[in-house]
Structure formats: C-alpha cells, structure tokens
Design a protein around this motif. Structure first.
Motif, PDB file in Angstrom:
ATOM      1  N   LYS A 247      -6.666  11.371   8.601  1.00  0.00           N
ATOM      2  CA  LYS A 247      -6.149   9.834   8.961  1.00  0.00           C
ATOM      3  C   LYS A 247      -6.720   9.852  10.277  1.00  0.00           C
ATOM      4  N   PRO A 248      -7.251   8.631  10.640  1.00  0.00           N
ATOM      5  CA  PRO A 248      -7.859   8.040  11.740  1.00  0.00           C
ATOM      6  C   PRO A 248      -6.661   7.770  12.706  1.00  0.00           C
ATOM      7  N   GLN A 249      -6.624   7.876  14.150  1.00  0.00           N
ATOM      8  CA  GLN A 249      -5.693   7.770  14.987  1.00  0.00           C
ATOM      9  C   GLN A 249      -6.435   7.356  16.360  1.00  0.00           C
ATOM     10  N   ALA A 250      -5.646   6.669  17.097  1.00  0.00           N
ATOM     11  CA  ALA A 250      -5.992   6.018  18.464  1.00  0.00           C
ATOM     12  C   ALA A 250      -6.203   7.275  19.224  1.00  0.00           C
ATOM     13  N   GLY A 251      -7.209   7.168  20.217  1.00  0.00           N
ATOM     14  CA  GLY A 251      -7.085   8.096  21.607  1.00  0.00           C
ATOM     15  C   GLY A 251      -8.695   8.341  21.604  1.00  0.00           C
ATOM     16  N   GLN A 252      -8.819   9.343  22.492  1.00  0.00           N
ATOM     17  CA  GLN A 252     -10.035   9.875  22.783  1.00  0.00           C
ATOM     18  C   GLN A 252     -10.271  11.281  23.244  1.00  0.00           C
ATOM     19  N   ALA A 253     -11.218  11.925  22.922  1.00  0.00           N
ATOM     20  CA  ALA A 253     -11.383  13.413  23.069  1.00  0.00           C
ATOM     21  C   ALA A 253     -12.918  13.530  22.892  1.00  0.00           C
ATOM     22  N   THR A 254     -13.467  14.731  23.383  1.00  0.00           N
ATOM     23  CA  THR A 254     -14.904  15.167  23.156  1.00  0.00           C
ATOM     24  C   THR A 254     -15.015  15.359  21.813  1.00  0.00           C
ATOM     25  N   ALA A 255     -15.936  14.911  21.335  1.00  0.00           N
ATOM     26  CA  ALA A 255     -16.685  15.133  19.963  1.00  0.00           C
ATOM     27  C   ALA A 255     -16.337  16.528  19.272  1.00  0.00           C
ATOM     28  N   GLY A 256     -15.698  16.713  18.479  1.00  0.00           N
ATOM     29  CA  GLY A 256     -15.449  18.046  17.694  1.00  0.00           C
ATOM     30  C   GLY A 256     -14.334  18.710  18.291  1.00  0.00           C
ATOM     31  N   GLU A 257     -13.904  18.405  19.399  1.00  0.00           N
ATOM     32  CA  GLU A 257     -12.583  19.354  20.186  1.00  0.00           C
ATOM     33  C   GLU A 257     -11.420  18.924  19.458  1.00  0.00           C
ATOM     34  N   ILE A 258     -10.472  20.026  19.280  1.00  0.00           N
ATOM     35  CA  ILE A 258      -9.206  20.055  19.038  1.00  0.00           C
ATOM     36  C   ILE A 258      -8.212  19.844  19.902  1.00  0.00           C
ATOM     37  N   ILE A 259      -7.623  18.729  19.988  1.00  0.00           N
ATOM     38  CA  ILE A 259      -6.767  18.345  20.954  1.00  0.00           C
ATOM     39  C   ILE A 259      -5.263  18.742  20.682  1.00  0.00           C
ATOM     40  N   ALA A 260      -4.854  18.646  19.366  1.00  0.00           N
ATOM     41  CA  ALA A 260      -3.761  18.870  18.695  1.00  0.00           C
ATOM     42  C   ALA A 260      -3.735  19.701  17.563  1.00  0.00           C
ATOM     43  N   ALA A 261      -2.707  20.747  17.112  1.00  0.00           N
ATOM     44  CA  ALA A 261      -2.817  21.496  15.871  1.00  0.00           C
ATOM     45  C   ALA A 261      -1.465  21.884  15.677  1.00  0.00           C
ATOM     46  N   ASP A 262      -0.830  21.453  14.707  1.00  0.00           N
ATOM     47  CA  ASP A 262       0.578  21.687  14.343  1.00  0.00           C
ATOM     48  C   ASP A 262       0.509  21.305  12.795  1.00  0.00           C
ATOM     49  N   THR A 263       1.791  21.234  12.198  1.00  0.00           N
ATOM     50  CA  THR A 263       1.953  21.043  10.730  1.00  0.00           C
ATOM     51  C   THR A 263       1.895  19.612  10.380  1.00  0.00           C
ATOM     52  N   ASN A 264       1.672  18.592  11.692  1.00  0.00           N
ATOM     53  CA  ASN A 264       1.530  17.346  11.337  1.00  0.00           C
ATOM     54  C   ASN A 264      -0.178  16.802  11.147  1.00  0.00           C
ATOM     55  N   GLY A 265      -0.887  17.698  11.520  1.00  0.00           N
ATOM     56  CA  GLY A 265      -2.482  17.648  11.470  1.00  0.00           C
ATOM     57  C   GLY A 265      -3.072  18.376  12.479  1.00  0.00           C
ATOM     58  N   LEU A 266      -4.422  18.496  12.267  1.00  0.00           N
ATOM     59  CA  LEU A 266      -5.170  19.201  13.168  1.00  0.00           C
ATOM     60  C   LEU A 266      -6.158  17.979  13.591  1.00  0.00           C
ATOM     61  N   VAL A 267      -5.661  17.673  15.080  1.00  0.00           N
ATOM     62  CA  VAL A 267      -6.433  16.545  15.725  1.00  0.00           C
ATOM     63  C   VAL A 267      -7.681  16.948  16.454  1.00  0.00           C
ATOM     64  N   LEU A 275      -9.352  11.956  14.622  1.00  0.00           N
ATOM     65  CA  LEU A 275      -9.164  12.174  13.361  1.00  0.00           C
ATOM     66  C   LEU A 275      -8.113  13.411  13.247  1.00  0.00           C
ATOM     67  N   SER A 276      -7.156  12.932  12.265  1.00  0.00           N
ATOM     68  CA  SER A 276      -6.044  14.096  12.103  1.00  0.00           C
ATOM     69  C   SER A 276      -6.483  14.576  10.566  1.00  0.00           C
ATOM     70  N   ILE A 277      -6.813  15.919  10.690  1.00  0.00           N
ATOM     71  CA  ILE A 277      -7.163  16.454   9.443  1.00  0.00           C
ATOM     72  C   ILE A 277      -5.949  16.893   8.791  1.00  0.00           C
ATOM     73  N   GLN A 278      -5.655  16.444   7.495  1.00  0.00           N
ATOM     74  CA  GLN A 278      -4.274  16.597   6.581  1.00  0.00           C
ATOM     75  C   GLN A 278      -4.377  17.480   5.654  1.00  0.00           C
ATOM     76  N   ARG A 279      -5.544  17.831   5.071  1.00  0.00           N
ATOM     77  CA  ARG A 279      -5.681  18.804   3.952  1.00  0.00           C
ATOM     78  C   ARG A 279      -7.005  19.349   4.171  1.00  0.00           C
ATOM     79  N   LEU A 280      -7.026  20.655   4.076  1.00  0.00           N
ATOM     80  CA  LEU A 280      -8.637  21.431   4.408  1.00  0.00           C
ATOM     81  C   LEU A 280      -8.686  23.014   3.537  1.00  0.00           C
ATOM     82  N   GLN A 281      -9.707  23.422   3.651  1.00  0.00           N
ATOM     83  CA  GLN A 281      -9.970  24.578   2.640  1.00  0.00           C
ATOM     84  C   GLN A 281     -10.926  25.646   3.579  1.00  0.00           C
ATOM     85  N   ALA A 282     -10.359  26.871   3.965  1.00  0.00           N
ATOM     86  CA  ALA A 282     -11.177  27.835   4.491  1.00  0.00           C
ATOM     87  C   ALA A 282     -12.017  28.494   3.588  1.00  0.00           C
TER      88      ALA A 282
END
Length: 309
Positions: A247-267, A275-282
């Motif tokens: 899910k896209p969301q407003a804000g700014q950070a260094t490209a590729g940097e994870i600035i938030a990470a919890d059960t709501n998303g990996l931002v 960009l908030s990652i909602q579903r992923l696969q290791a």
C-alpha cells in the motif's frame, strides 16, 4: 455456427466453455503442443486441451500453421468461424481467409491500447484505471484488425494481475457469445487508430526486481501487476524477499530504508513517498501477511535496515 477454437492457457477456457454452453458446434480445438512441466519434466496438457477432451472435442496441436498439410487439415473442417483466444501461434493469411466469416480474436485490452502478449499486466503496471476486452476481426498484423465489440472494466487501486485476469476471462467469454450472435449482419467493424496504439511486451522474471528509487505508486503498480507471476522481489541481508501486496502512503525516507515495522506493515522509503509491505514471502517459506510474518521475526530489529542493498 461451426466453429474452430484456438487457445492454450487458462484464460481461454471460459471462452471455449461459453461457446459450448451457447450451443455452437465446436468442430475442432487447436492448442499449442504439450510442454514439459514439473520436477519430472513430463509432458503436460494445457488447460484448453483438458477442457476440450473433457467435452469430447477433437484436438489438433500442430507446431505451426504455416505448412500446407496443416492448412489443408484445417480447411477440411469447413468451419463458419475460427475463434482465437491466447493461442500463441501466428495465423498465416491462408488460415485467416479459410473460415466463412474469417477469424476473430478475444483480446484483453481496449484496443488499440496494449496490443501484444501481456495486456493485463501492463495496464496495471502503467497505473491504468480502466481496461476491458475487445473482440477483433483478425488480420495479418499484431492485434491490428477491425474492432467488433468492446466491454469495459474498472481497475481498483488494489486489483492484482490475477484478479483482473479472471474478471476479463469471464467478461471476454460473454462478449464473444454476444459478438457471434451478431455475425454477419448486425456488426459494425471499427478500424483501429494506430496513432493511439501501445505495446504490451511479454513478461520476464528479470523485471520483477524492485528498484526502490522509483515512486511508491510505481512500485505498488508493479507489485500488483506481477501477482501471481513473476512476483516482485527485493533482498534483505542477502536473502530474497518476495513481495505480494503493498500500500502506498505519504512520507519520505531514504530509498529502500525500513522506517517502521509492525503487524500493520513494513514501511519502506521510495524515490517518492513510502510503501507499506502487507504480504511477503521469505526464502524457503510460504506467502504470509505481515501479521503472520511477525510471529516468527523480530520486526523491530528491521527498522533502519535497507532493502535491496
């Protein structure tokens, strides 16, 4: 009508079944040859062939329709019409002219936009908000024939390539039956405006790598376009991480940097916005929601780390 049907993948099956349900006589089904698949690399029938055999239809699988023998075999069927849906082989002019009413094609875009092999994925990747199905009278060009019928579909912001595929397969089947019902008297062929054409080239696995310097909207569209194949991916600490939903969301950070990470998303920071990652696969795992993923990973430790580095 006596109809020859030509198609190979899953997208084509709904059209074949719709013809049978409408009472048309499908005198033969043309598919591409069986391909090796699976770990054992055994020859495997495609979805259209399986459907045809289940309905007791005659199946032909020539390597090409350019040979005189193959063309004579097709002509002997004395069909009124040939319906082509994601067949995958070029039809020579001699074949195009063989059926009484020629050959028509079910194409998954609003022609002349997105001619070519991957119109479903390319329209999502481009951020289009509308697409559809065009029934076209085939000519010698690549998706250049006169348009006979169109049906439109709105593309929602979260719709994936797989979801749009299924919707257009269903809509295309209905449009096909409606078109054939109007042959030959009620149709009004409309020439395509070549100046408005765009080309949907075939998908490749190499395209699935995420470039975090792109905008969040561009990456989001790429992710949903390539779901379920080839599936977008990035790397985290040297291991591949497949990204299934965002899910896209407003804000700014260094490209590729994870600035938030919890059960709501990996931002993650992008070239523009977040960009908030909602579903992923290791690697070695199955696809899971971010909440499921958090059960086995300390996401707080990911904050400040870089994806794709």
């Amino acid at each position: 009508m006596k109809i020859i049907f030509a198609g190979t993948p899953d997208f084509s099956v709904a059209c074949l079944q719709a013809l049978l349900d409408a009472g048309h006589e499908v005198v033969a089904v043309y598919c591409q040859p069986d391909r090796p698949a699976g770990r054992g690399r055994k020859l495997q029938s495609g979805p259209v062939k399986s459907c045809a055999e289940a309905n007791g239809l005659t199946v032909f699988q020539p390597l090409s329709l350019k040979e005189e023998a193959a063309q004579a075999e097709l002509a002997a069927l004395q069909a009124d019409l040939m319906v082509v849906v994601a067949y995958g082989l070029i039809l020579p002019q001699a074949v195009l002219e063989t059926p009484r009413y020629g050959c028509i094609n079910v194409h998954a875009s609003l022609l002349p936009k997105w001619r070519g092999a991957a119109p479903i994925q390319r329209c999502i990747e481009a951020g289009d908000t509308q697409t559809g199905v065009t029934i076209m009278q085939m000519d010698a060009g690549l998706d250049t024939g006169d348009m006979l019928y169109k049906t439109r579909v709105e593309i929602s912001p979260q719709m994936t390539g797989g979801e749009l595929h299924d919707r257009l397969a269903s809509d295309g089947a209905a449009a096909l039956v409606a078109t054939i019902a109007q042959i030959p008297d009620a149709l009004q062929p409309e020439p395509q405006d070549d100046s408005l054409a765009s080309y949907a080239h075939k998908l490749s696995k190499a395209e699935a790598a995420i470039d975090w310097s792109r905008t969040s909207d561009e990456i989001h569209n790429q992710v949903r376009a390539f779901n379920p194949w080839p599936v977008c991916w990035t790397t985290h600490q040297g291991k591949r991480l497949r990204i299934w939903s965002t899910k896209p969301q407003a804000g700014q950070a260094t490209a590729g940097e994870i600035i938030a990470a919890d059960t709501n998303g990996l931002v993650v920071g992008c070239g523009e916005n977040l960009l908030s990652i909602q579903r992923l696969q290791a690697e070695g795992s199955k696809p899971m929601s971010i909440a499921e993923f958090a059960n086995g990973h300390d996401l707080s430790a990911w904050i400040g780390q870089r994806l794709g580095a």
